[in-house]
Design a protein around this motif. Structure first.
Motif, PDB file in Angstrom:
ATOM      1  N   VAL A   1       0.872  -1.169   0.000  1.00 46.17           N
ATOM      2  CA  VAL A   1       0.000   0.000   0.000  1.00 46.17           C
ATOM      3  C   VAL A   1       0.914   1.226   0.000  1.00 46.17           C
ATOM      4  O   VAL A   1       2.045   1.151   0.507  1.00 46.17           O
ATOM      5  CB  VAL A   1      -0.933   0.000   1.237  1.00 46.17           C
ATOM      6  N   ARG A   2       0.444   2.309  -0.598  1.00 41.76           N
ATOM      7  CA  ARG A   2       1.210   3.559  -0.550  1.00 41.76           C
ATOM      8  C   ARG A   2       0.301   4.623   0.048  1.00 41.76           C
ATOM      9  O   ARG A   2      -0.663   5.072  -0.576  1.00 41.76           O
ATOM     10  CB  ARG A   2       1.665   3.965  -1.954  1.00 41.76           C
ATOM     11  N   TYR A   3       0.580   4.958   1.335  1.00 39.60           N
ATOM     12  CA  TYR A   3      -0.210   5.986   2.000  1.00 39.60           C
ATOM     13  C   TYR A   3       0.361   7.364   1.653  1.00 39.60           C
ATOM     14  O   TYR A   3       1.579   7.544   1.630  1.00 39.60           O
ATOM     15  CB  TYR A   3      -0.147   5.821   3.523  1.00 39.60           C
ATOM     16  N   ASP A   4      -0.518   8.325   1.453  1.00 42.64           N
ATOM     17  CA  ASP A   4      -0.093   9.702   1.196  1.00 42.64           C
ATOM     18  C   ASP A   4       0.564  10.256   2.472  1.00 42.64           C
ATOM     19  O   ASP A   4      -0.061  10.266   3.545  1.00 42.64           O
ATOM     20  CB  ASP A   4      -1.329  10.534   0.816  1.00 42.64           C
ATOM     21  N   GLY A   5       1.807  10.688   2.336  1.00 38.13           N
ATOM     22  CA  GLY A   5       2.545  11.165   3.503  1.00 38.13           C
ATOM     23  C   GLY A   5       1.867  12.314   4.215  1.00 38.13           C
ATOM     24  O   GLY A   5       1.861  12.386   5.441  1.00 38.13           O
ATOM     25  N   GLU A   6       1.269  13.207   3.452  1.00 39.62           N
ATOM     26  CA  GLU A   6       0.656  14.394   4.065  1.00 39.62           C
ATOM     27  C   GLU A   6      -0.528  14.014   4.950  1.00 39.62           C
ATOM     28  O   GLU A   6      -0.762  14.630   5.996  1.00 39.62           O
ATOM     29  CB  GLU A   6       0.209  15.372   2.959  1.00 39.62           C
ATOM     30  N   ALA A   7      -1.254  12.958   4.544  1.00 35.10           N
ATOM     31  CA  ALA A   7      -2.436  12.545   5.312  1.00 35.10           C
ATOM     32  C   ALA A   7      -2.062  12.029   6.695  1.00 35.10           C
ATOM     33  O   ALA A   7      -2.883  12.031   7.615  1.00 35.10           O
ATOM     34  CB  ALA A   7      -3.201  11.467   4.540  1.00 35.10           C
ATOM     35  N   LEU A   8      -0.816  11.573   6.843  1.00 32.01           N
ATOM     36  CA  LEU A   8      -0.399  10.975   8.110  1.00 32.01           C
ATOM     37  C   LEU A   8       0.463  11.924   8.951  1.00 32.01           C
ATOM     38  O   LEU A   8       0.975  11.539   9.997  1.00 32.01           O
ATOM     39  CB  LEU A   8       0.381   9.678   7.853  1.00 32.01           C
ATOM     40  N   MET A   9       0.643  13.141   8.457  1.00 35.13           N
ATOM     41  CA  MET A   9       1.454  14.121   9.196  1.00 35.13           C
ATOM     42  C   MET A   9       0.573  15.002  10.064  1.00 35.13           C
ATOM     43  O   MET A   9      -0.499  15.447   9.627  1.00 35.13           O
ATOM     44  CB  MET A   9       2.196  15.030   8.201  1.00 35.13           C
ATOM     45  N   ALA A  10       1.036  15.272  11.266  1.00 37.23           N
ATOM     46  CA  ALA A  10       0.316  16.241  12.101  1.00 37.23           C
ATOM     47  C   ALA A  10       0.393  17.608  11.437  1.00 37.23           C
ATOM     48  O   ALA A  10       1.435  17.973  10.903  1.00 37.23           O
ATOM     49  CB  ALA A  10       0.968  16.303  13.474  1.00 37.23           C
ATOM     50  N   PRO A  11      -0.704  18.366  11.443  1.00 37.76           N
ATOM     51  CA  PRO A  11      -0.662  19.699  10.828  1.00 37.76           C
ATOM     52  C   PRO A  11       0.422  20.566  11.466  1.00 37.76           C
ATOM     53  O   PRO A  11       0.767  20.374  12.637  1.00 37.76           O
ATOM     54  CB  PRO A  11      -2.053  20.266  11.102  1.00 37.76           C
ATOM     55  N   LEU A  12       0.922  21.500  10.679  1.00 42.52           N
ATOM     56  CA  LEU A  12       1.992  22.383  11.128  1.00 42.52           C
ATOM     57  C   LEU A  12       1.628  23.058  12.449  1.00 42.52           C
ATOM     58  O   LEU A  12       0.531  23.585  12.596  1.00 42.52           O
ATOM     59  CB  LEU A  12       2.225  23.453  10.052  1.00 42.52           C
ATOM     60  N   GLY A  13       2.518  22.986  13.417  1.00 43.23           N
ATOM     61  CA  GLY A  13       2.297  23.676  14.688  1.00 43.23           C
ATOM     62  C   GLY A  13       1.548  22.868  15.721  1.00 43.23           C
ATOM     63  O   GLY A  13       1.471  23.263  16.885  1.00 43.23           O
ATOM     64  N   GLU A  14       0.993  21.729  15.332  1.00 45.74           N
ATOM     65  CA  GLU A  14       0.250  20.910  16.311  1.00 45.74           C
ATOM     66  C   GLU A  14       1.180  19.903  16.968  1.00 45.74           C
ATOM     67  O   GLU A  14       2.108  19.389  16.337  1.00 45.74           O
ATOM     68  CB  GLU A  14      -0.891  20.157  15.621  1.00 45.74           C
ATOM     69  N   ASP A  15       0.906  19.591  18.240  1.00 42.98           N
ATOM     70  CA  ASP A  15       1.674  18.550  18.916  1.00 42.98           C
ATOM     71  C   ASP A  15       1.342  17.206  18.246  1.00 42.98           C
ATOM     72  O   ASP A  15       0.166  16.806  18.197  1.00 42.98           O
ATOM     73  CB  ASP A  15       1.291  18.487  20.396  1.00 42.98           C
TER      74      ASP A  15
END
Lengths: 430, 299
Positions: free
Chosen positions: A393-407
């Motif tokens: 499977v290839r998950y989209d990296g952005e979907a699994l990243m915490a938004p900028l500035g969030e813990d």
């Protein structure tokens, strides 16, 4: 008199800074400091990275270098410890021929080098370290990570595990006893709490980095009867653990997840069905990599030269060189063809988006990278005499990243089981 | 807890067996030569490297894989025959009767040299040679699969323990060593060749360390740093059992291994320090170790 001395000092300092900031003459050679482990237990992981750097330098030079200037890599062994690594970094950064560093493998060394990079204004590409703490609560202007970080990496494993085996209830963890292992355990536990709160962690082991025997840990894991075992052991530690666990049936007793398992596929006969990945997309046999003739040629040349196909540390290193080359070219173009300064290269690295051997490197505002996560299970190959990764499977990296500035850990806790339904299915990447 | 008892005992004994080979050699050298040999761990790792290399050569040459068992023993013997007399005659003998700090510094220097030599000769990547382990298969004990090779290690450790007892109590060499341990000057006056006794005792110590390393190879990877890791545990065993005590080393090996195994099972955060916490507790109560005795010293 005091006033004259102070004024002269200020003038000299300004002159030095101005000289550094100005565009430079085109050099005869580009020096690059490459930091990795070439000795000790981590060398099993670091040496393929060093070999990848060697091959990339040769390939780039054979194609005319960067704007006609050949590259030369200086490999620095990270096994000397953080103090030695910092000293070497300072020594190389003190020479004007070094305009970019590719450093480092170890997360602890990256954390140690980041303030030095800021202080010396040296653009530094983190080729492998993936602690999510690197960009947490600090703005780094000279450190860039096209490599991704621990949050998407380990959330992806939990997602994949639950997608292929939604009924698991008992999970054991065995990770190395330092920040990378403990961070991963926290992320994995947070992801289970978010996606399947009834999962019980039945054992949590942190053997010392470089341990030679895992027999007791194998017994302990067997006795805990977990449905799944998660591990982010790496290098010789991973190889040791697998070689000791496999004959005792541990890898087939439970659904095993080896987060860095791709690195040992060519060296050990893993049983079919072990979940493995590469902390990103750096697998030379993904559909995207195989569709890229440059990647295929790189893998074949690597195999010819070093006797085995590249592993993902090799690909991460190669991709980092591609990012560096793209940044140089962008900086030269932005500078009307003049040779860029360190600051101009740093500016070009900010927000860069460029094709790599295995996908796309894309940096967001904090210089951290969005990297897709490829995961699968071990299976037989028709072409090679070692296991390959199947059911990918290839998950989209952005979907699994915490938004900028969030813990990041707090962000994982906000996810719900429904999040899994938004992800592509295992086996969909073919 | 009870269902864990059998795995706990099995793991403790299997771990203790490997530590014992190293610790008993360390304690033998100390009892005869009064030297705490910091380089002892290097003989362990050299034994492991030679055994792994010999095993790999046997397999690549297409010879009978069962030959890998005698190869383990042969490797240890080779290391002992070459390094034992060489190191004792050229280096260790100059430290006899000198201050403990000098002895430790000299053997530590030797340890550093041997560690770097191993890197030069064998490289930095792990070497694996698990043929003996694969040949023996596994057994299920208490619901957990154990390597039959681990069981063999326990038997071999017992054989070494009783063999050492027999050597000390019932052979001429053993009696000579006991005499030298009791009083070197009087032994010399009685016509005992103490130099020869020292070489033999040191070589036997090297053999036991190298044997430990050789026997460890089928279940572990051999890489730089292996000697230091084992040596630290062997020191804890020697301190708990009492320096110079062979039976003490056996009991202390089980205690150290037991502490480590218990920690892995019930308090993983303490698995590295557990053996040393036990050592600390023992030394606070019995400063000469469980089996050691206080000796008087003229001042």
């Amino acid at each position: 008199m005091k006033h004259i001395v102070r004024t002269a000092g200020t003038l000299m300092a300004s002159l030095v800074l101005a000289t550094q900031a100005m565009a430079q003459d085109k050099p005869e050679q580009i020096d690059v400091g490459v930091f990795t482990f070439t000795s000790g237990a981590p060398a099993a992981y670091g040496q393929p990275g060093a070999q990848g750097a060697e091959l990339m330098v040769d390939l780039i030079n054979a194609a005319g270098g960067i704007d006609g200037v050949p590259l030369r890599a200086t490999i620095v062994d990270e096994a000397q410890g953080a103090e030695g690594v910092i000293a070497e970094y300072r020594r190389l950064a003190g020479e004007t021929s070094y305009q970019v560093m590719i450093a480092a493998l170890s997360s602890s060394n990256c954390l140690a080098l980041a303030p030095v990079a800021e202080q010396m204004q040296m653009p530094t590409i983190s080729w492998n370290c993936d602690t999510h703490q690197l960009f947490l609560n600090q703005q780094l202007d000279y450190t860039f990570r096209p490599n991704g970080n621990t949050i998407p990496e380990f959330v992806a494993y939990v997602a994949y595990l639950l997608q292929v085996n939604p009924d698991i209830e008992r999970v054991a963890i065995i990770n190395p006893d330092y920040a990378f292992g403990h961070d991963a355990a926290e992320i994995v536990k947070a992801a289970f709490r978010a996606f399947k709160p009834d999962v019980e962690i039945v054992a949590e082991l942190f053997p010392s980095l470089g341990a030679s025997s895992y027999q007791t840990e194998v017994s302990r894991l067997s006795a805990a009867r977990p449905d799944a075992i998660f591990s982010n052991l790496w290098g010789a530690d991973l190889e040791n653990f697998v070689r000791q666990a496999q004959p005792r049936g541990l890898l087939t007793q439970s659904q095993t997840v080896l987060a860095l398992g791709e690195t040992i596929l060519q060296r050990i006969d893993l049983p079919d069905g072990v979940i493995v990945g590469m902390l990103g997309d750096g697998y030379w046999l993904t559909p995207d990599a195989q569709a890229n003739e440059d990647t295929v040629a790189f893998a074949e040349e690597y195999a010819t030269r070093f006797g085995e196909y590249p592993v993902f540390p090799t690909m991460k290193m190669a991709n980092s060189f591609m990012v560096m080359k793209a940044a140089y070219e962008a900086a030269i173009e932005a500078n009307d063809g003049e040779w860029p300064s360190r600051d101009e290269i740093a500016a070009a690295l900010g927000g860069i988006e460029t094709a790599t051997f295995t996908g796309t490197a894309r940096l967001r505002e904090d210089n951290d990278g969005y990297v897709d996560q490829v995961i699968g299970v071990t299976g037989p190959s028709d072409t090679y005499d070692f296991s390959v990764i199947t059911n990918m499977v290839r998950y989209d990296g952005e979907a699994l990243m915490a938004p900028l500035g969030e813990d990041p850990i707090a962000w994982i806790e906000t996810l719900t089981p429904e999040f899994l339904e938004t992800l592509p299915e295992p086996g969909s990447y073919k | 807890m009870l269902d864990m008892a059998l795995p706990l005992i099995m793991d403790a004994l299997a771990n203790a067996a490997l530590i014992f080979f190293v610790a008993v050699g360390l304690t033998l050298v100390f009892s005869v030569q009064r030297i705490l040999n910091v380089a002892h761990g290097s003989f362990y790792s050299i034994g492991a490297y030679i055994a792994a290399s010999m095993g790999l050569w046997l397999i690549s040459a297409g010879l009978n894989p069962w030959l890998s068992f005698p190869a383990l023993l042969l490797s240890a013997a080779l290391v002992a025959m070459v390094l034992g007399p060489l190191v004792e005659r050229t280096l260790i003998r100059w430290t006899y009767g000198r201050h403990e700090a000098i002895q430790i510094l000299v053997t530590f220097g030797l340890f550093l040299i041997l560690e770097d030599l191993q890197r030069l000769v064998f490289g930095v990547r792990s070497i694996y040679q698990d043929t003996p382990m694969a040949l023996l298969g596994v057994s299920e004990i208490g619901g957990i699969f154990y390597l039959n090779y681990q069981l063999l290690l326990i038997v071999l450790a017992l054989a070494v323990l009783f063999g050492m007892r027999f050597l000390i109590k019932h052979t001429r060499l053993g009696r000579l060593l006991v005499a030298v341990v009791a009083d070197r000057e009087v032994s010399l006056a009685m016509g005992i060749n103490t130099d020869r006794a020292f070489v033999l005792a040191f070589t036997l110590g090297v053999f036991l360390a190298a044997l430990g390393g050789a026997l460890a190879t089928p279940t572990t990877g051999v890489a730089p740093g292996l000697g230091a890791e084992t040596m630290v545990l062997a020191f804890a065993v020697a301190a708990i059992g009492g320096l110079g005590q062979i039976e003490g080393a056996a009991v202390a090996s089980i205690i150290v291994a037991g502490a480590k195994v218990l920690a892995v099972y019930y308090a993983p955060a303490f698995d590295t320090v557990a053996p040393f916490l036990v050592m600390l507790a023992v030394l606070l109560v019995r400063p000469n170790g469980l089996f050691g005795t206080a000796t008087t010293r003229k001042i």
